[in-house]
Write a protein that holds these residues in place. Structure first.
Motif, PDB file in Angstrom:
ATOM      1  N   GLY A 114     -75.786  12.222 -66.928  1.00 15.83           N
ATOM      2  CA  GLY A 114     -74.928  13.386 -67.006  1.00 15.83           C
ATOM      3  C   GLY A 114     -74.137  13.467 -68.290  1.00 15.83           C
ATOM      4  O   GLY A 114     -74.452  12.808 -69.298  1.00 15.83           O
ATOM      5  N   LEU A 115     -73.098  14.272 -68.258  1.00 13.58           N
ATOM      6  CA  LEU A 115     -72.273  14.499 -69.433  1.00 13.58           C
ATOM      7  C   LEU A 115     -71.337  13.319 -69.673  1.00 13.58           C
ATOM      8  O   LEU A 115     -70.929  12.634 -68.741  1.00 13.58           O
ATOM      9  CB  LEU A 115     -71.459  15.781 -69.255  1.00 13.58           C
ATOM     10  N   ALA A 116     -70.981  13.092 -70.927  1.00 17.83           N
ATOM     11  CA  ALA A 116     -69.980  12.098 -71.336  1.00 17.83           C
ATOM     12  C   ALA A 116     -70.309  10.697 -70.844  1.00 17.83           C
ATOM     13  O   ALA A 116     -69.416   9.907 -70.530  1.00 17.83           O
ATOM     14  CB  ALA A 116     -68.595  12.519 -70.840  1.00 17.83           C
ATOM     15  N   GLY A 117     -71.590  10.379 -70.751  1.00 17.61           N
ATOM     16  CA  GLY A 117     -71.976   9.038 -70.358  1.00 17.61           C
ATOM     17  C   GLY A 117     -71.924   8.759 -68.868  1.00 17.61           C
ATOM     18  O   GLY A 117     -72.129   7.610 -68.446  1.00 17.61           O
ATOM     19  N   PHE A 174     -71.459  24.449 -78.026  1.00 14.65           N
ATOM     20  CA  PHE A 174     -71.951  23.131 -77.635  1.00 14.65           C
ATOM     21  C   PHE A 174     -72.679  23.215 -76.298  1.00 14.65           C
ATOM     22  O   PHE A 174     -72.096  23.611 -75.293  1.00 14.65           O
ATOM     23  CB  PHE A 174     -70.800  22.128 -77.547  1.00 14.65           C
ATOM     24  N   LEU A 175     -73.958  22.855 -76.311  1.00 12.14           N
ATOM     25  CA  LEU A 175     -74.785  22.842 -75.107  1.00 12.14           C
ATOM     26  C   LEU A 175     -75.184  21.402 -74.822  1.00 12.14           C
ATOM     27  O   LEU A 175     -75.835  20.754 -75.642  1.00 12.14           O
ATOM     28  CB  LEU A 175     -76.036  23.711 -75.312  1.00 12.14           C
ATOM     29  N   ALA A 176     -74.768  20.888 -73.668  1.00 12.73           N
ATOM     30  CA  ALA A 176     -75.109  19.520 -73.272  1.00 12.73           C
ATOM     31  C   ALA A 176     -76.170  19.550 -72.184  1.00 12.73           C
ATOM     32  O   ALA A 176     -76.304  20.540 -71.464  1.00 12.73           O
ATOM     33  CB  ALA A 176     -73.867  18.786 -72.784  1.00 12.73           C
ATOM     34  N   SER A 177     -76.922  18.475 -72.046  1.00 12.09           N
ATOM     35  CA  SER A 177     -78.021  18.432 -71.091  1.00 12.09           C
ATOM     36  C   SER A 177     -77.815  17.344 -70.054  1.00 12.09           C
ATOM     37  O   SER A 177     -77.348  16.241 -70.366  1.00 12.09           O
ATOM     38  CB  SER A 177     -79.349  18.188 -71.816  1.00 12.09           C
ATOM     39  N   ASN A 178     -78.174  17.667 -68.821  1.00 14.51           N
ATOM     40  CA  ASN A 178     -78.257  16.689 -67.748  1.00 14.51           C
ATOM     41  C   ASN A 178     -79.736  16.409 -67.495  1.00 14.51           C
ATOM     42  O   ASN A 178     -80.534  17.344 -67.338  1.00 14.51           O
ATOM     43  CB  ASN A 178     -77.612  17.237 -66.472  1.00 14.51           C
TER      44      ASN A 178
END
Length: 306
Positions: free
Chosen positions: A77-80, A293-297
């Motif tokens: 997931g996000l942020a570790g 900012f696009l983050a991926s799971n």
């Protein structure tokens, strides 16, 4: 047929007693969607799910599991933040279909470089036991969850109940679920302050659009309400080629600030060795953290049937 209608009445009473309330909730690990297939389908799984991962959406779906099953999932997931899960299903003749699930969420230690305090560790553990039975075209199921959370030197412990119903009408499956009914979460030794669980109501439908020896196309849709997130909706579609290759896509409609909303997709390969069947799957769900900012799971999973 008395027991299914008794549980339907119980669900109606639970819905009235535990009415929705706005505000912050605790044990947010209960909101994490477990399962490659469910994640790829945008969470539209309460009516569509028919494998061991349905425990986290509708325990009544366990009634459709006809073989001994094992599911293993890993979420990046996000942020570790990472989540590990193991789900089990055991069909029985006398006690319906029994199920169990273990969810462990862990993350990097929380450290403040400007303070002298030591880094703080945080993790969550959810243990679930479930049972489902089929009565004609009606399936009923329940699950008991035990939730343990650790934040530095403070711990929280509570339990919750899920109840679900799944009804087949012609070729359409309908589902109604009440999740996370239980006492509030309170971290101890802090004597003050507690947060209610993320009480959730789900209403869903699913049906096959195409069924042939060479291909299958399934569609699922779901409306659900989470105590601190309001009403949301999700839709998912799945295409199988000769029961070997699956392509999946979904979309979750929610508020702009909800990082769980938006598009999702995935794929899976299924094979068998004698009586042992297995499926290797992957799901991707991007999150729009900000306008730039696009983050991926990423979700990886293995399913086994025997």
């Amino acid at each position: 047929m008395k027991r299914p209608f008794f549980l339907l009445g119980w669900l109606a009473v639970a819905s009235a007693v535990y009415a929705q309330q706005a505000g912050t909730t605790g044990a947010d690990v209960l909101k994490v969607p477990i399962g490659v297939r469910a994640t790829a389908l945008g969470g539209a799984y309460s009516a569509l799910g028919d494998d061991v991962d349905v425990i986290g959406f509708n325990p009544a779906g366990l009634a459709r599991v006809s073989k001994y099953s094992l599911g293993l999932d890993h979420i990046e997931g996000l942020a570790g933040v990472e989540v590990e899960s193991m789900s089990l299903a055991f069909p029985t003749r006398s006690y319906g279909n029994l199920g169990g699930q273990i969810i462990f969420r862990h993350m990097p230690d929380i450290a403040n470089s400007l303070a002298t305090d030591p880094a703080v560790s945080a993790y969550d553990l959810v243990l679930t036991v479930a049972d489902a039975q089929q009565f004609g075209k009606v399936a009923v199921g329940g699950a008991l969850k035990t939730i343990f959370s650790n934040l530095g030197d403070k711990q929280a412990f509570t339990q919750a109940v899920d109840l679900g119903v799944k009804v087949q009408v012609l070729e359409t499956d309908l589902a109604f679920v009440v999740q996370n009914v239980g006492p509030a979460v309170q971290f101890k030794p802090n004597p003050q302050g507690s947060d209610p669980l993320p009480l959730t109501f789900r209403l869903a439908a699913a049906r096959p659009l195409i069924v042939s020896p060479s291909s299958t196309l399934l569609l699922g849709a779901e409306v659900f309400n989470v105590r601190d997130e309001g009403t949301q909706a999700s839709v998912g579609i799945e295409y199988w080629h000769r029961s070997l290759l699956a392509i999946r896509a979904g979309y979750r409609l929610s508020d702009d600030g909800n990082l769980s909303g938006g598009f999702s997709a995935g794929a899976a390969l299924r094979y068998n060795i004698g009586k042992l069947e297995y499926e290797l799957g992957y799901a991707w769900r991007p999150s729009q953290v900000s306008s730039s900012f696009l983050a991926s799971n990423h979700v990886f999973g293995l399913l086994f049937w025997y």
